[in-house]
Design a protein around this motif. Structure first.
Motif, PDB file in Angstrom:
ATOM      1  N   ALA A 170      27.935  21.689  38.675  1.00 17.35           N
ATOM      2  CA  ALA A 170      29.336  21.825  37.966  1.00 17.35           C
ATOM      3  C   ALA A 170      28.875  22.316  36.402  1.00 17.35           C
ATOM      4  CB  ALA A 170      30.298  20.579  38.006  1.00 17.35           C
ATOM      5  N   SER A 171      29.979  22.883  36.079  1.00 26.36           N
ATOM      6  CA  SER A 171      30.012  23.447  34.732  1.00 26.36           C
ATOM      7  C   SER A 171      29.949  21.989  33.802  1.00 26.36           C
ATOM      8  CB  SER A 171      31.219  24.281  34.426  1.00 26.36           C
ATOM      9  OG  SER A 171      31.316  25.539  35.244  1.00 26.36           O
ATOM     10  N   PRO A 224      22.612  24.180  38.774  1.00 26.84           N
ATOM     11  CA  PRO A 224      24.117  23.548  38.287  1.00 26.84           C
ATOM     12  C   PRO A 224      25.152  23.096  39.149  1.00 26.84           C
ATOM     13  CG  PRO A 224      23.704  25.340  37.022  1.00 26.84           C
ATOM     14  CD  PRO A 224      22.639  25.452  38.045  1.00 26.84           C
TER      15      PRO A 224
END
Length: 297
Positions: free
Chosen positions: A195-196, A193
């Motif tokens: 970014a969230s 990932p």
């Protein structure tokens, strides 16, 4: 940052792949479902468009003049008013796929992503549930290289960071991903990932500024751009359109963020209430952006 403003009522079905031409001080982009390439001088407002023989999916500048263009299933070389000459076909064995995102990389190659074709013969949406998309590099000589075995629902976003990471997205899973890129082996590895997952919209096209912040368009109702700083902090740039699709920095100082948008799949009632959907938007920023890449072929 001043307020975002609509600068051209394009009414694109799916505006995409916007780039800035410093030689012309003009913007170029495609309307995928509208089968057109657009050019706009943002100072004078002069606008031109050219019909394409197939759905156009991306566009990039060429070092010697003209453009490299992704069509439905082939990549072509084109100059305004000229023919669309086939340069490469990334997936001849996948007739059910189409090209989607395409961006010129820092090394002068052209990277494209594919996906299961989600556009019907009538220009409307059709189901595309399979994860058949993949990422490819097209060299200046026309050699096609699959960059990884990773499969995507909808390939979107292509950003190269200074630390060697490559950032991309799968719109169907609301995922922004970082890969390690080996320029010698021409491979992407170690996806994780970036970014969230954000609750606003889904990830579409992106660009970056000179400081390394990534600007990600939030399509499908996101109505904004997520600015993801190198620290990981996220702030939203609010927009007057619901489905921003692609963005680039332009202007003489590269401090204006230009954004395409889409109206694909919206009902007549939605468009009557929001007729500006599909417009081109400009956002003046304090940050200095990065220039659009130039294909070396």
């Amino acid at each position: 940052m001043r307020e975002a403003a609509i600068i051209f009522d394009a009414r694109n079905s799916v505006g995409e792949s916007i780039i800035w031409s410093p030689a012309e001080a003009a913007l170029y982009w495609v309307d995928i479902v509208g089968s057109a390439i657009h050019r706009l001088d943002p100072v004078t407002g002069a606008h031109h468009q050219w019909a394409t023989p197939e759905l156009p999916t991306s566009i990039g500048l060429r070092r010697g003049g003209g453009f490299i263009v992704g069509l439905r299933q082939r990549v072509v070389l084109w100059s305004p008013g000229g023919s669309f000459d086939t340069f490469a076909v990334p997936e001849p064995e996948q007739p059910g796929n189409r090209l989607n995102e395409g961006v010129v990389a820092p090394d002068g190659s052209f990277w494209v992503g594919t996906m299961q074709d989600n556009i019907g013969a009538d220009g409307g949406p059709k189901p595309a549930p399979d994860r058949t998309g993949r990422l490819y590099r097209i060299s200046p000589e026309g050699q096609v290289t699959a960059l990884s075995s990773e499969r995507f629902g909808i390939t979107n976003t292509m950003v190269w960071l200074d630390d060697g990471r490559f950032v991309t997205a799968d719109t169907t899973t609301n995922a922004l991903l970082a890969f390690d890129y080996d320029p010698g082996a021409l491979t992407l590895a170690n996806p994780r990932p970036f970014a969230s997952p954000l609750p606003r919209g889904l990830p579409d096209g992106s660009t970056r500024d000179a400081a390394g912040a990534v600007y990600n368009c939030r399509v499908a109702g996101g109505a904004g751009i997520a600015r993801i700083a190198p620290s990981g902090a996220i702030e939203m740039v609010e927009l007057p359109v619901r489905s921003p699709t692609s963005c680039t920095f332009g202007g003489a100082d590269l401090k204006t963020l230009y954004v395409t948008s889409a109206r694909f799949g919206m009902s007549e009632a939605e468009l009557a209430a929001r007729p500006a959907e599909g417009a081109l938007v400009a956002v003046p920023l304090a940050s200095v952006g990065t220039a659009s890449g130039t294909f070396a072929g």
